[in-house]
Design an enzyme around this catalytic site. Sequence first.
Site, mmCIF file in Angstrom:
data_model
loop_
_atom_site.group_PDB
_atom_site.id
_atom_site.type_symbol
_atom_site.label_atom_id
_atom_site.label_comp_id
_atom_site.label_asym_id
_atom_site.label_seq_id
_atom_site.Cartn_x
_atom_site.Cartn_y
_atom_site.Cartn_z
ATOM 1 N N ASP A 33 0.536 -1.840 -0.230
ATOM 2 C CA ASP A 33 0.413 0.191 -0.416
ATOM 3 C C ASP A 33 1.158 0.921 0.436
ATOM 4 O O ASP A 33 1.888 1.089 0.118
ATOM 5 C CB ASP A 33 -1.109 0.099 1.088
ATOM 6 N N ASP A 34 0.361 2.790 -0.630
ATOM 7 C CA ASP A 34 0.921 3.670 -0.210
ATOM 8 C C ASP A 34 1.353 4.146 -0.830
ATOM 9 O O ASP A 34 2.070 5.387 -2.147
ATOM 10 C CB ASP A 34 1.063 4.262 1.124
ATOM 11 N N HIS A 84 -5.787 3.336 -4.673
ATOM 12 C CA HIS A 84 -5.503 3.485 -2.814
ATOM 13 C C HIS A 84 -5.795 4.898 -2.496
ATOM 14 O O HIS A 84 -5.985 5.700 -1.614
ATOM 15 C CB HIS A 84 -3.959 3.304 -2.325
ATOM 16 N N HIS A 88 -4.852 9.342 -0.064
ATOM 17 C CA HIS A 88 -4.313 8.855 1.425
ATOM 18 C C HIS A 88 -6.013 9.525 1.688
ATOM 19 O O HIS A 88 -5.187 9.386 3.405
ATOM 20 C CB HIS A 88 -3.324 8.181 1.785
ATOM 21 N N HIS A 172 4.241 -2.871 2.838
ATOM 22 C CA HIS A 172 3.526 -0.804 2.761
ATOM 23 C C HIS A 172 5.296 -0.238 2.034
ATOM 24 O O HIS A 172 6.076 -0.576 2.663
ATOM 25 C CB HIS A 172 3.724 -0.016 4.335
#
Length: 213
Positions: A33-34, A84, A88, A172
């Site tokens: 993620d991210d 995503h 964020h 991540h």
Amino acid sequence: MLIEQPGKWLRWLYPSAIWRMDPKEKAVYITFDDGPIPQATPWILDTLDRYGVKATFFMVGDNVAKYPELYADVVRRGHRVGNHTHNHIKFARTTSRQYLANVAKADQLIHSQLFRPPHGWMTNPQYIRLRHRYTIIMWDVVTRDYSKWMTADDIYHNVQTYTRNGSIITFHDSLKSIDKLRTALPRSIEWLQQQGYTFKIFDENQPWSRHLK
């Protein structure tokens, strides 16, 4: 365990989301993620290549806009990408209209049917709208590699303790995680291989099963 492997009650909040894949198949789905960011994503891609592992990257649209070459590299190397949100964005700090617009903005860059909400939370109206447009992918194991209280050993321990057949494992590609992942990610992959797990990515066209156990 509530954080590392969410209980059934939490999974029932979003019953159409995917929390775990087939429990009868000795396979795992590694996700990040991210990202993408230059300080983390290239090293992760090289590490995955070294072990012959494919993963799914849930990307922040703003990062894709800043580093389009990294987005292209992830796709070129055969990994899956997912949305995503663009910034964020936190579900509780925006209206549903703003949240959905932020997701749509990211979609213009990421082009994926897969979506994962930041922090794993959505309001019910947001969830209802998004489930009709995307396959929502949550997780079965979150390594907590982002936490300042966690060490590389802790992250590795979480993978060992909570992984099971069909687990969707979340790391991540972020500044908070990368120093710990340089140790924890190779160790985790090697351990998963030793246990006989295969590594899979999400097929956007596959029929989905929703395993809640």
